[in-house]
Structures are given as C-alpha cells and as structure tokens.
Scaffold this motif. Structure first.
Motif, PDB file in Angstrom:
ATOM      1  N   GLU A 197       0.993  -1.200  -0.178  1.00 43.14           N
ATOM      2  CA  GLU A 197       0.063   0.127   0.016  1.00 43.14           C
ATOM      3  C   GLU A 197       0.871   1.219   0.089  1.00 43.14           C
ATOM      4  O   GLU A 197       0.503   2.127  -0.682  1.00 43.14           O
ATOM      5  N   VAL A 198       1.869   1.197   0.759  1.00 45.26           N
ATOM      6  CA  VAL A 198       2.698   2.461   0.988  1.00 45.26           C
ATOM      7  C   VAL A 198       3.584   2.415  -0.272  1.00 45.26           C
ATOM      8  O   VAL A 198       3.721   3.886  -0.770  1.00 45.26           O
ATOM      9  N   LYS A 199       4.141   1.550  -0.992  1.00 44.24           N
ATOM     10  CA  LYS A 199       4.814   1.451  -2.029  1.00 44.24           C
ATOM     11  C   LYS A 199       3.886   2.139  -3.111  1.00 44.24           C
ATOM     12  O   LYS A 199       4.244   2.979  -4.021  1.00 44.24           O
ATOM     13  N   ILE A 226       3.180   9.505  -6.642  1.00 47.18           N
ATOM     14  CA  ILE A 226       3.919  10.443  -6.435  1.00 47.18           C
ATOM     15  C   ILE A 226       5.285  10.716  -7.302  1.00 47.18           C
ATOM     16  O   ILE A 226       5.612  11.687  -7.560  1.00 47.18           O
ATOM     17  N   GLU A 227       5.594   9.428  -7.762  1.00 47.59           N
ATOM     18  CA  GLU A 227       6.634   9.422  -8.478  1.00 47.59           C
ATOM     19  C   GLU A 227       7.016  10.328  -9.485  1.00 47.59           C
ATOM     20  O   GLU A 227       5.928  10.570 -10.369  1.00 47.59           O
ATOM     21  N   VAL A 228       7.888  10.893  -9.507  1.00 50.42           N
ATOM     22  CA  VAL A 228       8.197  11.783 -10.702  1.00 50.42           C
ATOM     23  C   VAL A 228       9.116  11.078 -11.989  1.00 50.42           C
ATOM     24  O   VAL A 228       9.736  10.309 -11.793  1.00 50.42           O
ATOM     25  N   GLY A 229       8.291  11.566 -13.131  1.00 48.96           N
ATOM     26  CA  GLY A 229       9.010  10.970 -14.219  1.00 48.96           C
ATOM     27  C   GLY A 229      10.530  11.541 -14.612  1.00 48.96           C
ATOM     28  O   GLY A 229      10.598  12.825 -14.707  1.00 48.96           O
ATOM     29  N   THR A 230      11.307  10.958 -14.631  1.00 53.61           N
ATOM     30  CA  THR A 230      12.783  11.501 -15.056  1.00 53.61           C
ATOM     31  C   THR A 230      13.117  11.036 -16.298  1.00 53.61           C
ATOM     32  O   THR A 230      12.906   9.884 -16.871  1.00 53.61           O
ATOM     33  N   THR A 257       9.252  18.420   0.556  1.00 47.96           N
ATOM     34  CA  THR A 257       8.488  17.210   0.915  1.00 47.96           C
ATOM     35  C   THR A 257       8.049  16.502  -0.514  1.00 47.96           C
ATOM     36  O   THR A 257       8.334  17.239  -1.621  1.00 47.96           O
ATOM     37  N   LEU A 258       7.422  15.348  -0.367  1.00 47.52           N
ATOM     38  CA  LEU A 258       7.099  14.633  -1.529  1.00 47.52           C
ATOM     39  C   LEU A 258       5.982  15.330  -2.463  1.00 47.52           C
ATOM     40  O   LEU A 258       6.137  15.588  -3.526  1.00 47.52           O
ATOM     41  N   GLY A 259       5.077  16.252  -1.541  1.00 49.97           N
ATOM     42  CA  GLY A 259       3.960  17.004  -2.089  1.00 49.97           C
ATOM     43  C   GLY A 259       4.700  18.171  -3.148  1.00 49.97           C
ATOM     44  O   GLY A 259       4.185  18.323  -3.977  1.00 49.97           O
ATOM     45  N   ALA A 314      14.804  13.710  -9.045  1.00 56.24           N
ATOM     46  CA  ALA A 314      14.018  14.404  -8.338  1.00 56.24           C
ATOM     47  C   ALA A 314      13.946  13.803  -7.014  1.00 56.24           C
ATOM     48  O   ALA A 314      13.613  12.629  -6.899  1.00 56.24           O
ATOM     49  N   GLU A 315      14.346  14.716  -5.944  1.00 53.90           N
ATOM     50  CA  GLU A 315      14.359  13.773  -4.571  1.00 53.90           C
ATOM     51  C   GLU A 315      13.930  14.830  -3.405  1.00 53.90           C
ATOM     52  O   GLU A 315      14.033  16.218  -3.742  1.00 53.90           O
TER      53      GLU A 315
END
Ligand SMILES: Nc1nc2c(ncn2[C@@H]2O[C@H](COP(=O)(O)OP(=O)(O)OP(=O)(O)O)[C@@H](O)[C@H]2O)c(=O)[nH]1
Length: 595
Positions: free
Chosen positions: A340-342, A348-352, A363-365, A384-385
């Motif tokens: 679930e967490v994954k 939210i993962e950002v395309g790189t 923050t992630l947001g 992106a981190e």
C-alpha cells in the motif's frame, strides 16, 4: 457529545498565504484568544498542530457557532510555518488538509504565494475561506477587539468602509480571475459554489469568530462524511518532518488522519528507497505550558487517535521523507501494508529522463508540484528527490551533457555545507526559491540568457553570407591585389573573408579580401546597399573575375549549416537572402551541401 461524534474526527485545517500576510499572527490569535477565553483544556498543543475543541470555538465565536448545531469535535490547525511544508502534503492521494484558510493582506491583494496557494487548493479541490486580513490598517478604522466582523464593519465611518470595500472588491475580482466566484461571506448562500471572503484582523481579532464559524460550517455541511472514521482502526498519517531529537535519534512529526497509533505498533513508513518497517518506541507530545520547567521537553502518551499531530520515536527512521505515508500494520499482513505504501509513493513518483536538471524539494508533495510545473515548462528532469542539497546532487547535476542542464533547482531546501563547496568547484548552477513558479521562471531566464550569449559568440565567430556585384568601369587595379568597385546586394561583407564566384553552378574560390574602402576611408565591413571598393588578393580582373560579375562571400559548409539550422532567426533578412541564394547555388551541384 452524541454517539456518532465518537466516530467523527476533527477536520484538519491548513493556513496558507503570501509571506507576511499574517498566517502566523492569525494562528496566534486563534490560539491566544482560545487560551484567554477558556479554562484549562481550551486548546491542546500537538506536535505540528493545535487542536481547538468545539466548545472553545463556540466561546470565541459567540452566537456565530452554537455547539448544538455541530457534531464535529472541533478543528485541528496545522502549525508548520510556510505554507509549502504542509499545503503540498498529501494523504491517500488527496490533500492532507481537509479545509484551508487563505490569508490575503487586504492592502496587498494577490501576491505570488497567494497564486501558488490557489493553484494547490484548486488542484486538490480543498474547500477554503479567504481571510482578508489587516482590515485594521484601513485609514480611519475604528477597531472593535475580537468582534464578529459584521457589526464592526457596519459601525465604521462611510469613508473607512468604502476604502475597505474598494480593496475587498479588488480581491473578489482577483478570485474571479482565477474562476472562483467569491463574495463577502455574509452574502454567500451556497458555500459549495462560492468562496466566502471574511474581512478580518489578526491583530485586533475582528472577523476571527467569523472565520471559525465558516470553517465549522463548511466542514459540517460538506465534509462530515469524510470525517467518519473507525477510531480503533489501524492509524494512518503523513510525515510532516523528519527530525533528529536528542535521546531519540531520527523521529517523525506526523499528522494522523485516520485510526489510532499505539506504542508498540508496527508501522510502515515511506522512505527514499524501500519503505521502512519498524516498531513505535514512543509517542511524544509537547508538555503543557504549566510544566515547561520540567526538564524533559515531551510527554509520552500511549496512543494517538485521528486527527492529531504527534512525534513518533522508532528505530531506523533516518531515510523517512517528509510527505510520505505512515501506516500501522495491526491485524493484517505486513506485506499488504508495505505494498500500500509503495503504491502510494509510486503515485507521486516523478518521471525522470536521461538528460535534465536535478530537483530537490522539502516534501513529496512539493516535489510533485515542482515536477508538474517543470513538465509544463518542458524542462526535463534527470533526478528528483526530497531533501537538502547534498554533494551527491552536485555530482549528479555535473553529469548532465548540456550546459543548461547542469543545474539544481531547490525548492524550500537548504544547501548542506559540504555541497556549497562542491557547487563552487563544479560548474553547476543552483536555483533556490520558495515560490515554484518563480523558481521555474528564474531557470528559464537563465537558459535563455545562456542561449543568447552562446549564439552571440557563435555569430561572432561565424563567417556571414553576402552577395555583391562588380560595377562596370570600376576596375581600379587589375591584380595583386585586384581593386574593384562593387555594390553590396545583400548581407555584410567583412574584410579577410574568402570570395567565391559560381560559373555554370560550379563554385570557384577566386581569392581573399584584403581591404575595404568606403568613400576613400578604410572600413572593416560594408553592408547591403553600400558601394565600396574591395581589394581582392588572388584574381586578375579580365581573367578569373570581370566587371558585372556576381560574387559571394565563400562560406565553409559547417558555418552555412549552423546559419541555416540554428541562427536563421538571429540574422537580418538581407543576410538570410544572401544565405539562401548561396545555398541554392551550392545545392544545384550537391543537394545535400550544408545539410
Ligand atoms: N496591522 C496588522 N498587522 C498585522 C495583521 N496580521 C499580521 N500583521 C503583521 O504583519 C506582519 C507579518 O505577519 P505574520 O503573521 O508574521 O505573517 P506570516 O504570513 O505568518 O509571515 P511568514 O510566516 O513570514 O510567511 C507582522 O508584523 C504582523 O504583526 C493585522 O491583522 N493587522
């Protein structure tokens, strides 16, 4: 409290707005008047949040909030300063805050961070009320401490009221420009379709009762269903901050929005790599003010139920990230919770891409918001981190191939001291701001400036096209060098350039310019339309060249290609004409010349 209230949690309120428009003052006012109005228990200070119970709200708001009209237990205000830290925090795909106050200085109107806050509210569909703050600064204003705004507003002189109205209408107009239909809140019939604007002062407290009343009303009317929780269910929350705490190591400041977290619970926390699975050692809350002299800063509690802010101490939290989910495992398989967490993190993962800039955010947001803005601006992202800028980020940015991509865009983050040194050494540019669109704009301007100066350097070095014709009866010397009068038809002729002539489409380099004279004076260049005499080393008039001949500046193939493909927007029209004439001639023999 009715039975039902046991399963209704406190709505989470975020306060957003431009810097200095009064977010902290408004929160202080709410906390301060709550404390002075009520007895013990008027508010509860949490980690990162303040809980104001319904009874206290009702005391502050007077007739505007009748406790019997509500069954929500109160409001939980997130305290974190700076709206980014929490407004872009998420909870299960939505915004962490259920509802928001957008604070706008009534004299200043919309400012960059107001715009940004509006973007976030719009994107997350978060209901909000506008606090049109600092009404007490209206010339001629007669303050009525802590009063609801309507009687205070009605009691002002006509002059003061109309001054304020002017500002308020401007604000309403700005909201309408952003597609929000807004009005003075007391005129709003349907808060679902219209935004209520509450004139207020965080300093005098006027209008603060009204803000509380609107927040309660909005939550009760439109969000009651979302506030229903299983109070004994496994806790769910969002990390506000990861902090080193003396005696505890890395701890998490968390807002719990569902269920309950207990000491000893196994939790899964989103982290920079794999989710962390760990066990809650301690749940910590600030000590009440009365006990401030006690040495320990925190008091340990057994459990925390939604909605609340809490500090979680547990082993192995170092890689946890702000904005990440926290889930209690209780009564279900651990793997399911990890998945679930994954899944939530993947959302939210950002395309790189393989080539691009490095992005860091607090923050992630906010990282997600940055990524959206960069995508819109067509700026590619290499990495992106979440986190402060570290030496590794500088190293990664340095691997970008394009000079313009050797950049780090930092949003609301610090530069670690050793990274600062690296930045100086590596040719990596740092852009840092706490307004997303300003950050993107700064970077865009930098790239444009860089391109412009690159083109200027190229243009300086490149041989430029020109076409010219030898005039009849204008041979001043036949050879060594040949000196002839010419008219420049198009382009700019510069000294030392090579001269070519086309005979039956066969290009022939006839010589090199060794002097230009305009009306008897030596000049370094001659432009279209001018008549000048040219000294050309190499040819003899009457043999390789003749009066009436059309001549060209001879362009190296590489230069012709750059001019045509990259610089055609930069050079003047007549030069472009010379270029296309020259290319036409060349391509009659070799269609791929300069391609
Ligand atoms: N006259 C007047 N001054 C106010 C009011 N609200 C805030 N201020 C003043 O405006 C300044 C900024 O207020 P803050 O509450 O720090 O603003 P903020 O939005 O929290 O600012 P940041 O936390 O820096 O983003 C302070 O000097 C406050 O005293 C108000 O209603 N009336």
């Amino acid at each position: 409290m009715s039975d039902q209230a046991h399963s209704l949690r406190t709505p989470i309120v975020a306060v957003l707005g431009h810097v200095d428009h009064g977010k902290t003052s408004l929160l202080d006012k709410i906390r301060g008047s709550a404390v002075s109005d009520g007895e013990a228990g008027a508010i509860t200070q949490h980690i990162g949040a303040t809980a104001v119970p319904l009874d206290t709200i009702s005391e502050m708001a007077g007739s505007l909030v009748q406790p019997s009209d509500f069954d929500l237990p109160g409001l939980l205000f997130i305290d974190t300063p700076g709206h980014h830290s929490f407004s872009t925090l998420r909870a299960r795909g939505g915004a962490l805050a259920d509802i928001a106050i957008l604070v706008v200085d009534v004299n200043d109107g919309f400012q960059p961070q107001t715009e940004e806050a509006i973007d976030i509210l719009q994107r997350t569909g978060t209901p909000f009320v506008v606090a049109a703050n600092k009404v007490d600064t209206t010339p001629g204003w007669n303050p009525v401490e802590d009063s609801p705004i309507k009687p205070s507003y009605d009691g002002q002189s006509d002059a003061a009221r109309s001054r304020l109205d002017e500002n308020l209408y401007e604000l309403i107009g700005q909201l309408s420009d952003r597609d929000f239909s807004a009005d003075f809140y007391w005129r709003v019939q349907n808060f679902r379709n219209n935004i209520g604007v509450v004139p207020c002062s965080a300093l005098t407290g006027e209008g603060v009762p009204d803000i509380l009343a609107v927040l309660m009303g909005l939550s009760q009317r439109f969000m009651k269903a979302e506030m229903e929780i299983d109070v004994e269910g496994p806790g769910e929350g969002t990390v506000l901050e990861v902090k080193d705490q003396q005696g505890f190591g890395a701890t998490l400041d968390v807002v719990v929005y569902d269920g309950i977290i207990r000491e000893g619970d196994t939790i899964v926390v989103g982290a920079s790599n794999e989710p962390i699975v760990t066990e809650v050692r301690a749940l910590l809350q600030p000590r009440p003010n009365a006990e401030i002299r006690v040495e320990k800063q925190f008091e340990q509690v057994d459990s925390v139920g939604a909605a609340a802010g809490v500090k979680i101490a547990a082993p192995d939290l170092d890689n946890a990230i702000a904005g990440a989910p926290v889930r209690v495992v209780r009564d279900r398989p651990e793997e399911d919770v990890v998945e679930e967490v994954k899944a939530e993190l993947a959302e939210i993962e950002v395309g790189t891409e393989e080539e691009g800039v490095v992005v860091k955010a607090d923050t992630l947001g906010s990282l997600e918001a940055m990524a959206n803005a960069l995508q819109e601006a067509e700026i590619p992202i290499l990495r992106a981190e979440v986190g402060d800028i570290a030496p590794r980020d500088v190293a990664v940015a340095g691997t970008a191939r394009e000079a313009e991509n050797k950049a780090i865009l930092g949003f609301n983050v610090d530069v670690l001291p050793n990274a600062e040194r690296e930045l100086e050494q590596a040719e990596v540019r740092l852009f840092s701001d706490d307004v997303i669109y300003q950050l993107v704009e700064e970077y865009d301007e930098y790239v444009e400036e860089m391109k412009r100066s690159q083109q200027e350097t190229i243009l300086d070095k490149i041989i430029r096209p020109a076409r010219f014709q030898i005039l009849q009866d204008h041979t001043f010397r036949q050879s060594d060098p040949a000196v002839v009068g010419v008219e420049i038809m198009s382009g700019t002729v510069k000294n030392n350039a090579n001269v070519a002539k086309f005979e039956n489409n066969e290009p022939d380099r006839v010589g090199q310019l060794s002097g230009i004279q305009l009306q008897g004076d030596d000049v370094s260049e001659a432009r279209a339309g001018q008549r000048v005499s040219l000294a050309i080393d190499g040819p003899t008039v009457g043999r390789q060249i003749e009066e009436g001949d059309e001549l060209w500046i001879d362009l190296p193939e590489k230069h012709a290609k750059i001019l045509e493909q990259e610089l055609s927007d930069e050079i003047p029209a007549d030069e472009l004409e010379a270029l296309s004439g020259y290319l036409n001639k060349r391509r009659k023999r070799d269609p791929f010349w300069g391609k």
